[in-house]
Design a protein around this motif. Structure first.
Motif: not given
Length: 206
Positions: A187-188, A163-185
């Motif tokens: 948890s995020l 998020f901090k890296y993207a902000e420095k690159q003048n990116v305003q938004f992060i789009e995520g992709e979180f699957d219910t089959t992925d416990e790690c995703a």
């Protein structure tokens, strides 16, 4: 005479398509996965996470690819995690070289994709890849994973740094992709404050 339809059948629809959902269920389709794709401001604060943790070493993908041994370990971990989260629709068999090309594809932002290692830099504990988007002010979190659940906190730290890296690159938004089959995703998704959004539901009929 009807042509034979190959099984299994698989389709995906938005959660909001109530009529289609009822139709597929009536035809024997079963839900196998929901995917949430929230758009998150880069200024979002991930609770209880700081950018640095002395217990771990963080490297960018650009740095890691220079170390063939560590890069091979990353390929093995990404492949293992991907296969584990796609048990209902297994990925086609691919050589490690093909996996390596896929995780360093042109849309991967090498300096914004982070890998967390143990203090002696022998083992990969977590990774999160950042990708370019068709939208100018947006980047995408692609594959993210851990070696074991104990590294979930480290993963959150990697995402925070993205998020901090993207902000420095003048990116305003992060789009995520979180699957219910992925416990790690999942948890995020539990710790990142996001606005409610409809899920992309995948159905399957054997």
């Amino acid at each position: 005479m009807h042509d034979k339809i190959d099984s299994p059948l698989q389709t995906s629809i938005w959660e909001t398509a109530v009529g289609l959902r009822s139709f597929y269920k009536s035809k024997g389709f079963k839900e196998i996965r929901r995917t949430y794709m929230p758009v998150i401001s880069v200024k979002t604060i991930i609770p209880y996470i700081t950018a640095n943790d002395e217990r771990f070493v963080v490297k960018s993908m650009g740095e890691l690819v220079k170390n063939r041994l560590l890069f091979n370990k990353l390929i093995t971990l990404v492949k293992r995690n991907y296969e584990h989260t796609h048990l209902d629709n297994p990925v086609a068999e691919m050589e490690d070289n093909s996996w390596g090309k896929m995780i360093t594809a042109d849309d991967v932002i090498l300096d914004g994709s982070f890998i967390g290692l143990d203090p002696v830099e022998k083992n990969i504990l977590a990774y999160s890849f950042l990708h370019t988007s068709e939208k100018k002010d947006t980047a995408e979190i692609g594959w993210a994973g851990v070696h074991s659940p104990e590294a979930n906190t480290l993963l959150r730290s990697l995402v925070f740094q993205q998020f901090k890296y993207a902000e420095k690159q003048n990116v305003q938004f992060i789009e995520g992709e979180f699957d219910t089959t992925d416990e790690c995703a999942m948890s995020l998704l539990k710790v990142i404050p996001v606005s409610p959004c409809p899920a992309w539901i995948t159905y399957r009929k054997e």
